[in-house]
Design an enzyme around this catalytic site. Sequence first.
Site, PDB file in Angstrom:
ATOM      1  N   VAL A 132       0.838  -1.209   0.000  1.00 21.75           N
ATOM      2  CA  VAL A 132       0.000   0.000   0.000  1.00 21.75           C
ATOM      3  C   VAL A 132       0.868   1.252   0.000  1.00 21.75           C
ATOM      4  O   VAL A 132       0.595   2.221  -0.686  1.00 21.75           O
ATOM      5  CB  VAL A 132      -0.894   0.048   1.253  1.00 21.75           C
ATOM      6  CG1 VAL A 132      -1.700   1.332   1.279  1.00 21.75           C
ATOM      7  CG2 VAL A 132      -1.824  -1.128   1.280  1.00 21.75           C
ATOM      8  N   LYS A 133       1.944   1.193   0.790  1.00 21.35           N
ATOM      9  CA  LYS A 133       2.837   2.351   0.927  1.00 21.35           C
ATOM     10  C   LYS A 133       3.305   2.871  -0.428  1.00 21.35           C
ATOM     11  O   LYS A 133       3.407   4.067  -0.639  1.00 21.35           O
ATOM     12  CB  LYS A 133       4.029   1.944   1.788  1.00 21.35           C
ATOM     13  CG  LYS A 133       5.109   2.993   1.945  1.00 21.35           C
ATOM     14  CD  LYS A 133       4.681   4.103   2.875  1.00 21.35           C
ATOM     15  CE  LYS A 133       5.795   5.142   3.015  1.00 21.35           C
ATOM     16  NZ  LYS A 133       5.295   6.324   3.718  1.00 21.35           N
ATOM     17  N   GLY A 134       3.584   1.937  -1.348  1.00 19.67           N
ATOM     18  CA  GLY A 134       3.895   2.339  -2.713  1.00 19.67           C
ATOM     19  C   GLY A 134       5.262   2.945  -2.893  1.00 19.67           C
ATOM     20  O   GLY A 134       6.199   2.661  -2.152  1.00 19.67           O
TER      21      GLY A 134
ATOM     22  N   TYR B 269       0.952   0.975  11.887  1.00 18.07           N
ATOM     23  CA  TYR B 269       1.483   1.345  10.569  1.00 18.07           C
ATOM     24  C   TYR B 269       2.069   0.154   9.795  1.00 18.07           C
ATOM     25  O   TYR B 269       1.750  -0.087   8.640  1.00 18.07           O
ATOM     26  CB  TYR B 269       2.550   2.442  10.710  1.00 18.07           C
ATOM     27  CG  TYR B 269       3.236   2.747   9.414  1.00 18.07           C
ATOM     28  CD1 TYR B 269       2.648   3.614   8.499  1.00 18.07           C
ATOM     29  CD2 TYR B 269       4.433   2.135   9.062  1.00 18.07           C
ATOM     30  CE1 TYR B 269       3.246   3.858   7.282  1.00 18.07           C
ATOM     31  CE2 TYR B 269       5.040   2.372   7.849  1.00 18.07           C
ATOM     32  CZ  TYR B 269       4.448   3.239   6.965  1.00 18.07           C
ATOM     33  OH  TYR B 269       5.029   3.471   5.759  1.00 18.07           O
TER      34      TYR B 269
END
Lengths: 253, 541
Positions: A132-134, B269
Amino acid sequence: MTAQIVRPYGDTTGDGRIQVSFTLPVPFRTRDEQARAEGAALQLAGKMGLDPAMVVHAKGMGPDFTFFIVYGRVSHLVDLSEVKVAKREFELLSPAEINLQIRSSLGRKLVVVGATIGTDAHTVGIDAILNVKGHAGEKGLEYYREIKVVNLGSQVEIPNLVARAFAEQADAVLVSQVVTQRDAHLKNTSELAAAFREAGPDRPLLVIGGPRFDPAMTSELGVDKIFGRGTTPRDVASYLVHAIAPARAGTAA
Amino acid sequence: MEAKPREPKLTIDPSVVAGARRLAAQAGQPIVEMAKAHTTVSVERAVLRLAGLAGADAAGMPMVNHVVDAVRSQTGLDYGVALPVWDALLAGGYASLSELAAATAAGGVAFRLPEGQDAALARVMASKAVGGGFAKIAGNRATRERLIEQTAEPRKPWIYLIVATGDIYEDIPQAQAAAREGADVVAVIRSTGQSLLDYVPEGATREGFAGTYATQENFRLMRAALDETSRELGRYVRLTNYASGLCMPEIASLAGLERLDMMLNDSMYGIIFRDINPRRTLIDQRFSRQIHAKAGIIINTGEDNYLTTADPVEGAHTVIVSQLLNEFFGREAGLADWQLGLGHAFEIGPQVPDQFLLELAHAQLVRELFPYAPLKYMPPTKHMTGNIFAGYLLDAFFNLAAVMTGQEILLIGMMTEGIHTPFLSDRDLALENARYVKNAAGRLGESFRPEPGGFIDRRANQVLDESVGLLRRIGQEGLLNAIADGTFGITRRPADGGRGLDGVIAKADGYFNPASEFLEPAEAADLDRADLVASQQGAAL
């Protein structure tokens, strides 16, 4: 009709006025330094084709640098008939467009299985595309609601990858290869392609990525697509949609 | 470090807030119990690091990994790494832990689980060795306080800037330049994907992917350089890195040992954005926060990230919920409120009607819910479109919201966000923007009074109500299930999925961790902390 020959437009047709900003590694503290810095900026502007040029703003940044904003006139002409638009083999779509097209064209989620293979423990590339962080300000494929991502991680054996790809009914297999000692990336990729060839005719799309690949080697290596350095998740997603879920011409989306 | 109470400006019912805290505690408590009952390979490696074991083999594999892997394969880790290691150290006549580790890496050490007198002796020796690490951490904390006294504590909001070249020797002059330009906090971004490495790289590093590896030596080099700059500038410049990913406990320990000042350390996170196993993350996190508490490190949580994936208006309450959970987990691990740099962000699209009012409502709500926490406020990223001129304006509004609502750690927005790593001039312009707003409107907060029942007040109450609703749901289904459902950052993460679960080990009855005696609060203080804290907080509001 638009003229074929144009110039930059400031506030009057044909005035050729533009604005640029840049930094030079020159000090800007004493009067002499300031005069020299502005002169340096004007020299650069002149060489860039700005004539006349005017430094409208100069500011020292720390002891060694000066920032400039320069306005000037360029005499260059733009010939619109000579503009060449590089044609991608696929259109770059937004995440929303990509999701919509998968929904309307496939009617189910597009399944992607990703891994690094062989001895390669570097998951940087595959994670930048899948997590997701990409990467580079773009979310990875996991972010796309209509893409199901199965990330197998690093050092996956090729037979396991093939088995998993079929078990997941993958539409595409994404493999990243960073390690290139003795051309390991080429050898691994050829082995991967061979393993999928042997596994049956209905294989998933094979997509390879890594900093040392030549994107023109697809047929040589037996894969469908090769992505090189600087690839973003959106590039990959757009390609997958183009190859797997193309918009059906003539039908309503 | 106790600040004076802030004056409330919103018509928020303190009993609703106290109720929200109780719900967060109820949701978090089962996770704490789970964390107490388990250890991980990284927690055990952190124990060895605290005892002073450093270094790596020729291939770069750290000695702590060699030792923990060897113990795991020979005796298992359910009693902890310490008993077998210090037993082998004593029995084998090794001069030091490093010598034992070198022999282990060469495959020549047989570990066993000691009993009776041998076990007692191993415990004493292990505690003594780890005590050395804690003495160093305590010394570093005292050094920080002394340096702040000798230089000066910067005025809030602290200006937070990022460097990230991949090469520590390039980072150092950039960090020093950033400090001279006005940065109060310098963060060194990590190499992409370091969070997924199950070991901490060793030594000074000169190559990274869009960032610089977090290593003990890199930490040391950068802190030493910033000490020099702090003295030159007459203000203490803080250093930040990332205690996240598979090696969170080890990196937290290294941060304590090398006097880092702030660490990114979010409860969820890694789970959501890096697909690290939820259990692994939450166990590692408790230990890492206990270390941060001891080291006097301020943690920064990552709620801003949710708003980069979820809609920042619809998802505003998920930020509050996550902050309440981060606060609960943080306090449980021993962090004081001044160490809770809870995160949030200015990410609502500029085209949304009343965008600025909505941002003010969210920022003021966070301010009032956590009056003693040094809030970390993140600039717009989603709507930085490449129009650098419009982006500069948006950043000015972000800065204005920050000063109006008393945010304390301000990450400076770059107008070239998403285009390239900032040019020198981008950073200079960004600081000029922040300085202008701080100078022109820094005291606007004291005159900012949202109309009771007006738009901002109503919106803040709405977000709080939605937060309570979500907390109730999480309480019913359990936090791990809520994470699995995609509650945060719209990403689904099942409790048994993701990376690192194989590094989680259930503790046996005789489990021994020499660090725990330095980290766990005394048993007597272990009455219902959560309720106590919640009631105190209610009173403060």
